[in-house]
Design a protein around this motif. Sequence first.
Motif, PDB file in Angstrom:
ATOM      1  N   GLU A 151       0.837  -1.202   0.000  1.00 31.84           N
ATOM      2  CA  GLU A 151       0.000   0.000   0.000  1.00 31.84           C
ATOM      3  C   GLU A 151       0.871   1.252   0.000  1.00 31.84           C
ATOM      4  N   GLY A 152       1.822   1.290   0.937  1.00 35.81           N
ATOM      5  CA  GLY A 152       2.724   2.433   1.018  1.00 35.81           C
ATOM      6  C   GLY A 152       3.656   2.518  -0.173  1.00 35.81           C
ATOM      7  N   TYR A 153       4.109   1.359  -0.653  1.00 33.30           N
ATOM      8  CA  TYR A 153       5.056   1.341  -1.769  1.00 33.30           C
ATOM      9  C   TYR A 153       4.407   1.874  -3.053  1.00 33.30           C
ATOM     10  N   VAL A 154       3.184   1.434  -3.341  1.00 32.60           N
ATOM     11  CA  VAL A 154       2.519   1.889  -4.567  1.00 32.60           C
ATOM     12  C   VAL A 154       2.167   3.374  -4.473  1.00 32.60           C
ATOM     13  N   GLU A 155       1.807   3.838  -3.284  1.00 37.27           N
ATOM     14  CA  GLU A 155       1.563   5.271  -3.102  1.00 37.27           C
ATOM     15  C   GLU A 155       2.847   6.060  -3.340  1.00 37.27           C
TER      16      GLU A 155
END
Length: 201
Positions: A151-155
Amino acid sequence: MPLSLNVNVDKMTILVVGGGRIATRRVLKLLKAQSTLIHVVSPSVTSTLNQLIRKNKLKWSKKVFQASDIQGAQFIIAATDNPKLHEKIKALIPSNVLFNDVIHHDASNIHFAKEVRRGRLSIQITTNGASPKLTQKIAKEIEEIYDHQYEGYVEFLYQCRKLIKQKPISMDEKIQLLDMLLEEKFMNADAQQEMLCRLRH
């Protein structure tokens, strides 16, 4: 062979015939997609649907299906345990209306895929009705591979892409930067923050 597409159902008028367990699953998925015009036609509904009705999340007509119910509907879901009723609905609807039949898979012109979502990342799995059990099995495997860290990586990738597009550098340099962001080290939150700082200056 079906073509996989994502459909924007926001503001689309949706008719759900049936108020049981499968109808409930369909409605909950539609609400996640921010559908706001959902009409359920069924003599009875599950407790979950009843709660949504009380909160004005959807409209309920407490009755059996009638042909007039399809008027104005752009997307119709037949979600009862009555195959004959589904055949009747299919015969009534115009060919340009989206139709999902939970019993007769081949009668549908649109299908619901199993979705694994991690923020902006959405992975959809379907066997086109061949084996819902296999769909569930593959979805669980994907959930383990692409855990909540993504989630954080794609954001992070999204924010970087916006910044890179604005940089006064060549297209080749932009592509190189975007490729570099796929390196394993950028799964780390500290590395992400460091890169975002670099791109902002």
